[in-house]
Design a protein around this motif. Structure first.
Motif, mmCIF file in Angstrom:
data_model
loop_
_atom_site.group_PDB
_atom_site.id
_atom_site.type_symbol
_atom_site.label_atom_id
_atom_site.label_comp_id
_atom_site.label_asym_id
_atom_site.label_seq_id
_atom_site.Cartn_x
_atom_site.Cartn_y
_atom_site.Cartn_z
ATOM 1 N N GLN A 32 -2.803 5.912 -4.187
ATOM 2 C CA GLN A 32 -3.436 4.768 -4.466
ATOM 3 C C GLN A 32 -4.829 4.884 -4.518
ATOM 4 N N VAL A 88 -4.546 6.388 0.353
ATOM 5 C CA VAL A 88 -5.281 5.228 -0.465
ATOM 6 C C VAL A 88 -6.865 5.940 -0.368
ATOM 7 N N LEU A 96 -2.764 6.172 -8.631
ATOM 8 C CA LEU A 96 -2.534 4.563 -9.364
ATOM 9 C C LEU A 96 -3.576 4.293 -9.066
ATOM 10 N N SER A 133 -6.557 0.859 -9.369
ATOM 11 C CA SER A 133 -6.737 -0.722 -9.414
ATOM 12 C C SER A 133 -8.048 -0.764 -9.380
ATOM 13 N N TRP A 192 0.881 -1.180 -0.172
ATOM 14 C CA TRP A 192 -0.182 0.034 0.112
ATOM 15 C C TRP A 192 0.812 1.198 0.073
ATOM 16 N N GLU A 193 0.382 2.247 -0.611
ATOM 17 C CA GLU A 193 0.881 3.570 -0.479
ATOM 18 C C GLU A 193 0.602 4.096 0.741
#
Length: 192
Positions: free
Chosen positions: A64, A10, A98, A100, A6-7
């Motif tokens: 993230q 989030v 980023l 997902s 994890w960044e």
């Protein structure tokens, strides 16, 4: 969720829910302001959500984004196709985002996956800031309970369409970021 790196920041989103809310806002505001409203700009919306979560520009910052979904795409966002969004990134004013996209499989429900994911992320040592966008109208109590034991030093923000009762986290109104992403300006509303 599998073992994930994890960044420190989030954003966890119920993507089906925000797509529905964007549709509702579009229908209501098109009538109110008398013009066609385009699809919501995904990148702009994510930046607004990050700002609502207290983020500020920091050099080399990575944010993230996890979009949970059952549908194949969002009809009211551009880009909205999860297959195209998954694994992509963009550079914004606040840093690199980023993305997902995680489909909800038949083995679980969106509500359970959302709450479980939220707890995993909240408990991850490397995460310092968590911004969650749940379907608060339906699972707010589960979200509040799921965050009850989150580290008090972590910065947690929940976005909902209206203020919700209690919780050891900050709250922001989801509608503002969606209105910005849809291109609805406050002046247009005041003129009506």
């Amino acid at each position: 969720m599998k073992e994930t790196k994890w960044e420190s920041s989030v954003i966890l989103v119920d993507a089906d829910y925000i797509d529905k809310v964007a549709f509702d806002l579009t229908v209501n505001f098109e009538r109110m302001i008398g013009r066609r409203i385009p699809q919501a700009d995904m990148a702009l919306w994510l930046e607004c959500v990050a700002l609502d979560g207290g983020m500020r520009p920091v050099e080399s910052q990575v944010i993230q984004v996890v979009l949970l979904h059952k549908k194949a795409q969002m009809d009211n966002f551009t880009p909205g196709n999860f297959a195209e969004l998954d694994g992509k990134a963009f550079e914004g004013r606040l840093g690199e985002f980023l993305i997902s996209c995680v489909p909800v499989e038949d083995l679980t429900t969106m509500d359970d996956l959302f709450v479980d994911s939220m707890q995993v992320i909240a408990n991850a040592e490397e995460v310092q800031r968590l911004i969650v966008v749940p379907d608060a109208e339906h699972i707010y109590n589960k979200v509040r309970e799921g965050l009850r034991h989150a580290d008090p030093d972590k910065h947690v923000t929940v976005l909902a369409m209206q203020p919700m009762e209690g919780g050891n986290f900050r709250q922001e109104i989801l509608g503002y970021s969606l209105m910005a992403a849809l291109g609805i300006r406050s002046e247009e509303i005041k003129e009506r």
